[in-house]
Motif scaffolding. Structure first.
Motif, PDB file in Angstrom:
ATOM      1  N   SER A  12       0.840  -1.170  -0.055  1.00  0.00           N
ATOM      2  CA  SER A  12       0.211   0.087   0.027  1.00  0.00           C
ATOM      3  C   SER A  12       0.909   1.091  -0.179  1.00  0.00           C
ATOM      4  CB  SER A  12      -0.963   0.089   1.117  1.00  0.00           C
ATOM      5  OG  SER A  12      -1.750  -1.227   1.078  1.00  0.00           O
ATOM      6  N   LEU A  13       2.005   1.118   0.803  1.00  0.00           N
ATOM      7  CA  LEU A  13       2.740   2.511   0.916  1.00  0.00           C
ATOM      8  C   LEU A  13       3.683   2.602  -0.633  1.00  0.00           C
ATOM      9  CD1 LEU A  13       4.154   4.686   2.585  1.00  0.00           C
ATOM     10  CD2 LEU A  13       5.894   2.886   3.049  1.00  0.00           C
ATOM     11  N   ILE A  14       3.877   1.551  -1.070  1.00  0.00           N
ATOM     12  CA  ILE A  14       4.462   1.479  -2.575  1.00  0.00           C
ATOM     13  C   ILE A  14       3.648   2.133  -3.480  1.00  0.00           C
ATOM     14  CG2 ILE A  14       5.591   0.267  -4.426  1.00  0.00           C
ATOM     15  CD1 ILE A  14       7.023  -1.580  -2.151  1.00  0.00           C
ATOM     16  N   ALA A  15       2.351   1.565  -3.361  1.00  0.00           N
ATOM     17  CA  ALA A  15       1.596   2.221  -4.442  1.00  0.00           C
ATOM     18  C   ALA A  15       1.195   3.617  -4.065  1.00  0.00           C
ATOM     19  CB  ALA A  15       0.064   1.209  -4.226  1.00  0.00           C
ATOM     20  N   LEU A  16       1.030   4.101  -2.836  1.00  0.00           N
ATOM     21  CA  LEU A  16       0.808   5.300  -2.557  1.00  0.00           C
ATOM     22  C   LEU A  16       1.665   6.287  -3.126  1.00  0.00           C
ATOM     23  CD1 LEU A  16      -1.334   7.507  -1.354  1.00  0.00           C
ATOM     24  CD2 LEU A  16       0.101   6.895   0.944  1.00  0.00           C
ATOM     25  N   THR A  17       2.843   5.793  -3.001  1.00  0.00           N
ATOM     26  CA  THR A  17       4.015   6.578  -3.406  1.00  0.00           C
ATOM     27  C   THR A  17       4.355   6.668  -4.747  1.00  0.00           C
ATOM     28  OG1 THR A  17       5.484   5.881  -1.429  1.00  0.00           O
ATOM     29  CG2 THR A  17       6.765   6.810  -3.137  1.00  0.00           C
TER      30      THR A  17
END
Length: 75
Positions: A12-17
């Motif tokens: 999720s953090l990678i996708a948000l970034t």
């Protein structure tokens, strides 16, 4: 269970970034924030003429030009 949660949060953090980076890239590379006109006066006049022609024929006053290297290749 904890490893699944960690994996989910990491993905999720990678996708948000990635999404935030794309948004920043498109915002700062947009020609709209430039001080220079995006289209030349002749192209703007062509768009207005097409919209007026469309309006007079009873359609919605919408116009579009397809440009390639600054030349009109479609209307």
């Amino acid at each position: 269970m904890k490893s699944r949660l960690k994996s989910f949060l990491l993905i999720s953090l990678i996708a948000l970034t990635v999404v935030a980076g794309f948004q920043l890239f498109t915002y700062y590379s947009s020609p709209i924030i430039s001080d220079k006109p995006v289209l030349s006066a002749s192209l703007r006049e062509e768009l207005i003429a097409l919209a007026k022609k469309s309006l007079h024929s009873g359609d919605a006053p919408v116009s579009a030009l397809i440009l390639y290297q600054g030349k009109i290749i479609g209307k």
